[in-house]
Structures are given as structure tokens and as C-alpha cells.
Write an enzyme that holds these catalytic residues in place. Structure first.
Site, PDB file in Angstrom:
ATOM      1  N   ASP A  48       4.785  -4.849   6.127  1.00 30.40           N
ATOM      2  CA  ASP A  48       5.190  -6.212   6.489  1.00 30.40           C
ATOM      3  C   ASP A  48       5.307  -7.155   5.284  1.00 30.40           C
ATOM      4  O   ASP A  48       6.243  -7.953   5.205  1.00 30.40           O
ATOM      5  CB  ASP A  48       4.265  -6.792   7.567  1.00 30.40           C
ATOM      6  CG  ASP A  48       2.790  -6.688   7.216  1.00 30.40           C
ATOM      7  OD1 ASP A  48       2.455  -6.095   6.172  1.00 30.40           O
ATOM      8  OD2 ASP A  48       1.963  -7.201   7.992  1.00 30.40           O
TER       9      ASP A  48
ATOM     10  N   THR B  30       4.137   2.474   5.683  1.00 27.23           N
ATOM     11  CA  THR B  30       2.758   1.971   5.683  1.00 27.23           C
ATOM     12  C   THR B  30       1.925   2.844   6.615  1.00 27.23           C
ATOM     13  O   THR B  30       2.404   3.226   7.689  1.00 27.23           O
ATOM     14  CB  THR B  30       2.663   0.499   6.162  1.00 27.23           C
ATOM     15  OG1 THR B  30       1.297   0.195   6.509  1.00 27.23           O
ATOM     16  CG2 THR B  30       3.517   0.217   7.387  1.00 27.23           C
TER      17      THR B  30
ATOM     18  N   GLY C 262       0.837  -1.218   0.000  1.00 27.95           N
ATOM     19  CA  GLY C 262       0.000   0.000   0.000  1.00 27.95           C
ATOM     20  C   GLY C 262       0.863   1.255   0.000  1.00 27.95           C
ATOM     21  O   GLY C 262       1.835   1.336   0.744  1.00 27.95           O
TER      22      GLY C 262
ATOM     23  N   ASP D 205      -0.299   1.868   8.351  1.00 28.48           N
ATOM     24  CA  ASP D 205      -0.795   1.034   9.463  1.00 28.48           C
ATOM     25  C   ASP D 205       0.017   1.144  10.754  1.00 28.48           C
ATOM     26  O   ASP D 205      -0.449   0.716  11.814  1.00 28.48           O
ATOM     27  CB  ASP D 205      -0.836  -0.442   9.038  1.00 28.48           C
ATOM     28  CG  ASP D 205      -1.934  -0.714   8.033  1.00 28.48           C
ATOM     29  OD1 ASP D 205      -2.799   0.153   7.845  1.00 28.48           O
ATOM     30  OD2 ASP D 205      -1.925  -1.813   7.431  1.00 28.48           O
TER      31      ASP D 205
ATOM     32  N   ARG E 261       1.040  -4.986  -5.154  1.00 25.24           N
ATOM     33  CA  ARG E 261       1.159  -6.184  -4.306  1.00 25.24           C
ATOM     34  C   ARG E 261       1.432  -7.317  -5.292  1.00 25.24           C
ATOM     35  O   ARG E 261       0.588  -7.622  -6.128  1.00 25.24           O
ATOM     36  CB  ARG E 261      -0.126  -6.426  -3.528  1.00 25.24           C
ATOM     37  CG  ARG E 261      -0.489  -5.238  -2.608  1.00 25.24           C
ATOM     38  CD  ARG E 261      -1.590  -5.604  -1.650  1.00 25.24           C
ATOM     39  NE  ARG E 261      -2.181  -4.426  -1.016  1.00 25.24           N
ATOM     40  CZ  ARG E 261      -1.693  -3.822   0.073  1.00 25.24           C
ATOM     41  NH1 ARG E 261      -0.591  -4.274   0.630  1.00 25.24           N
ATOM     42  NH2 ARG E 261      -2.298  -2.775   0.592  1.00 25.24           N
TER      43      ARG E 261
ATOM     44  N   ARG F  63      -6.295  -3.426   8.555  1.00 25.76           N
ATOM     45  CA  ARG F  63      -6.789  -4.809   8.532  1.00 25.76           C
ATOM     46  C   ARG F  63      -6.374  -5.540   9.803  1.00 25.76           C
ATOM     47  O   ARG F  63      -7.152  -6.254  10.409  1.00 25.76           O
ATOM     48  CB  ARG F  63      -6.206  -5.521   7.307  1.00 25.76           C
ATOM     49  CG  ARG F  63      -7.167  -6.436   6.629  1.00 25.76           C
ATOM     50  CD  ARG F  63      -6.627  -7.030   5.348  1.00 25.76           C
ATOM     51  NE  ARG F  63      -5.332  -6.528   4.930  1.00 25.76           N
ATOM     52  CZ  ARG F  63      -5.031  -6.155   3.690  1.00 25.76           C
ATOM     53  NH1 ARG F  63      -5.947  -6.215   2.751  1.00 25.76           N
ATOM     54  NH2 ARG F  63      -3.824  -5.750   3.371  1.00 25.76           N
TER      55      ARG F  63
ATOM     56  N   ASP G 188       2.523  -0.551  11.997  1.00 28.82           N
ATOM     57  CA  ASP G 188       2.501  -1.837  12.697  1.00 28.82           C
ATOM     58  C   ASP G 188       3.797  -2.622  12.540  1.00 28.82           C
ATOM     59  O   ASP G 188       3.775  -3.836  12.394  1.00 28.82           O
ATOM     60  CB  ASP G 188       1.308  -2.677  12.208  1.00 28.82           C
ATOM     61  CG  ASP G 188       1.349  -2.931  10.703  1.00 28.82           C
ATOM     62  OD1 ASP G 188       2.197  -2.328  10.012  1.00 28.82           O
ATOM     63  OD2 ASP G 188       0.542  -3.743  10.225  1.00 28.82           O
TER      64      ASP G 188
HETATM   65  O1  F6P Z   1      -1.498  -1.700   4.400  1.00 25.61           O
HETATM   66  C1  F6P Z   1      -2.118  -0.476   4.283  1.00 25.61           C
HETATM   67  C2  F6P Z   1      -3.580  -0.638   3.991  1.00 25.61           C
HETATM   68  O2  F6P Z   1      -4.078   0.649   3.688  1.00 25.61           O
HETATM   69  C3  F6P Z   1      -4.409  -1.297   5.095  1.00 25.61           C
HETATM   70  O3  F6P Z   1      -4.761  -0.439   6.141  1.00 25.61           O
HETATM   71  C4  F6P Z   1      -5.594  -1.786   4.318  1.00 25.61           C
HETATM   72  O4  F6P Z   1      -6.207  -2.859   4.984  1.00 25.61           O
HETATM   73  C5  F6P Z   1      -4.989  -2.201   3.005  1.00 25.61           C
HETATM   74  O5  F6P Z   1      -3.804  -1.446   2.861  1.00 25.61           O
HETATM   75  C6  F6P Z   1      -5.853  -2.007   1.799  1.00 25.61           C
HETATM   76  O6  F6P Z   1      -5.168  -2.498   0.693  1.00 25.61           O
HETATM   77  P1  F6P Z   1      -5.597  -2.270  -0.827  1.00 25.61           P
HETATM   78  O7  F6P Z   1      -5.343  -0.840  -1.169  1.00 25.61           O
HETATM   79  O8  F6P Z   1      -4.717  -3.201  -1.587  1.00 25.61           O
HETATM   80  O9  F6P Z   1      -7.038  -2.600  -0.895  1.00 25.61           O
END
Ligand code: F6P
Length: 328
Positions: A106, A130, A14, A132, A75, A176, A134
């Protein structure tokens, strides 16, 4: 000691505000030290597809204020396979890349660790990027501050209309597996309740608290639900509450991907610059399989494996305690 001459830089997973200031710092620190830099597009996908380009000082002009990432991100499932990794390695070698700076979360670090164990002749340095927040080994990750401020601004606006109508709002924020944004935004906006993936919330208790707030003449209520909360998602929680308190006017808002965009805050611009600068210097010093991170306002290194240790990662205890006390 390992000596490097060409750094590949990529952003993966992300996107997060602050990635661009970090890329800029990586490129300019490397060039300053006489190294070459290759920009890899779309994270590990660019390594596999051989989608890369030589970067100079001007490649990173006027990007400090931009959200997203000029290198783009993805990803990448094929990078999880041996074939994908081998292809990535061959393309990196053919370009003369002997070190990688990987900016991400991660998933990015898990890939980086596997890659560098399989192909140790390419040094790898991680930068925590990120929203997040985390990762172990960095009190803050790139993008978390900007994203939290974005969420706060949005919730403040929702509070205005909630108050005008005496409504109860359930607001879903990203995370998440992480309640970091929910917790900080919740405390900053005076949310009546914050539901986190890290902590079970009994819906009965939530309902009792909301009823009490109503009796105590609270005109509006905000409940923040982190994406990864285990109570059936924001709609599930709202439905469960509505069944018990039929007279409440309930609305649901999902903030979604707006949380990932926008100009990086001052904090994320400085953090990105510090981490990019430190990552290149660490590689020059012969380090590999590490992450640079912020600890007590110093930039320190952590083993990539330790950075990924989720069992060690904890939300701040005092914030968890005050979230139940300050909003009553
Ligand atoms: O890892 C960052 C994040 O924004 C999370 O908070 C979220 O769950 C996820 O990415 C969403 O991913 P995508 O943009 O691939 O739907």
C-alpha cells in the site's frame, strides 16, 4: 494511444518472496516486445539518488528461486515530499524512462499514485507484492503464500515442543494492519485462538476458552497474535492470561522477519511471473495508474486508488467463522 519505449522497474516497501520472479518476467517480457528496461535500486530511493542500471536478459538469470529482491528495497520518506518527487521525475526523464512497474504494497502504491498524478507523462503500473495480502483487486499478493507456509512450518515445530511440555504458546506473526497470515496459519495449525487487528478479542473470553480446553484435556495450546492486534501485543496478552491462570506454563515466540525470507513457493513463482508479464503488456496497451492482480484465477486490472481502499478489503467470512469452531 500512449506509446512507451523504456520501462523502469522497482521494488519498494517490505520485500516479499516472488518479487524476483516478477522482476524477471518484467525484464524478459519488455525485451521480447522491443522495449528497454532500467532496474531501479532500493525502490523510490534509487530514482531520487539516480541509482539505476540497464537490464538485459542475463541480468535476471537464476533468480526464480531467490527470496528478497535483486533490486533491493527501501521505505523512502523523501519520496513523500514534492522536492523528492521532482528529483525522481527529473532522473527518470533524463534516463528516457516513460513507464514504471512498481512492485510493493500500500505504501508503494500511494507513492505511485501521487507521482503519476503529478507527472502523467510517465505511465505507472502496480504489482501487488507484500506478505500482508491486504490489497483490494488481488485475491493474493506476492509473498503471502510463501510467508504463510514459513509460519506454518515454524508453528508445527513449536507445537511439538508445546505438546511435549504441556505448554501454552503465544506466537506473534507479522501484519501491522492485516490478520491475513495469522488467520490462515492459525487455521492450518489448529491454533486454539487467533487474535487479529480486524476483530476485537475480549481477553476474558480468551481466558475462558483456554481454561475450557485445559479441562477438556488439551495437552498444548497455541494462540496466534497478529502484530497489529490491539490487546497490548503478544507480551501484553500473555501477561494478562498468566495473571488469571497461574498454573499454566506460558511461553512467547515472535517469528519476526524470518517470515519475509526464503525461496518463493511454486504459487508465488507463477504469480510473480503472471503479474510481471501482465504489467508490461498493460503498459504496452497504453494503461496507467492501475494495478494488475489475480481474481478468480484471471489476471485483471484495478485502479490504483481502488486497490488502496482498505474499507473494501475484508478477510474471508467463512475463515473467520471456522476459526472459532474448528479448534475447540
Ligand atoms: O508490510 C510487510 C511487513 O512485513 C508487515 O507485516 C510488517 O508489519 C512490516 O512489514 C515490518 O516492516 P519492517 O521490515 O520495515 O520492520
Amino acid at each position: 494511444m500512449r506509446k512507451i519505449s523504456k520501462i523502469g522497474v522497482l521494488t519498494s516497501g517490505g520485500d516479499a518472496p516472488g518479487m524476483n520472479p516478477c522482476i524477471r518476467a518484467v525484464v524478459r517480457t519488455a525485451l521480447y516486445n522491443g522495449l528497454e528496461v532500467v532496474g531501479i535500486r532500493q525502490g523510490y530511493k534509487g530514482l531520487i539518488d539516480n541509482d539505476m542500471y540497464e537490464m538485459d536478459r542475463r541480468s535476471v538469470s537464476n533468480i526464480l528461486n531467490l527470496g528478497g529482491t535483486i533490486l533491493k528495497t527501501a521505505r523512502c520518506l523523501p519520496f513523500k515530499t514534492d522536492e523528492g518527487m521532482e528529483q525522481a521525475y527529473q532522473h527518470a526523464k533524463a534516463r528516457g524512462i516513460d513507464a514504471l512497474v512498481v512492485i510493493g504494497g500500500d505504501g508503494t502504491f500511494t507513492g505511485a499514485l501521487r507521482f503519476s498524478r503529478k507527472y502523467p507523462d510517465i505511465a505507472v503500473m502496480g504489482v501487488p507484492g507484500t506478505i500482508d495480502n491486504d490489497l483490494c483487486g488481488s485475491t493474493y499478493t506476492l509473498g503471502f503464500d510463501t510467508a504463510t507456509n514459513t509460519v506454518i512450518q515454524a508453528i508445527d515445530k513449536i507445537r511439538d515442543t508445546a505438546d511435549a511440555h504441556d505448554r501454552l504458546f503465544f506466537i506473534e506473526v507479522m501484519g501491522r494492519d492485516s490478520g491475513a497470515i495469522a488467520l490462515r496459519a492459525g487455521i492450518s495449525c489448529g491454533a486454539e485462538a487467533i487474535l487479529l487487528p480486524e476483530r476485537a478479542t475480549a481477553i476474558d473470553d480468551l481466558i475462558a476458552n483456554l481454561k475450557e480446553g485445559h479441562m477438556n484435556k488439551k495437552s498444548s495450546s497455541i494462540v496466534i497474535v497478529a502484530e497489529g492486534d490491539k490487546n497490548g501485543g503478544v507480551y501484553g496478552v500473555a501477561k494478562a492470561v498468566q495473571q488469571e491462570v497461574k498454573n499454566y506454563d506460558i511461553k512467547v515466540t515472535i517469528l519476526g522477519h524470518l517470515q519475509r525470507g526464503g525461496a518463493p513457493s511454486s504459487f508465488d513463482r507463477i504469480l510473480g511471473s503472471r503479474l510481471g508479464f501482465a504489467a508490461v503488456n498493460a503498459l504496452i496497451a497504453g494503461e496507467s495508474q492501475k494495478m494488475v492482480g489475480l481474481q478468480a484465477n484471471h489476471i485483471l486490472m484495478t485502479d490504483l486508488e481502488a486497490a488502496l481502499n482498505q474499507h473494501e478489503f475484508k478477510l474471508e467470512e467463512d475463515l473467520l467463522q471456522m476459526m472459532d469452531i474448528l479448534s475447540i
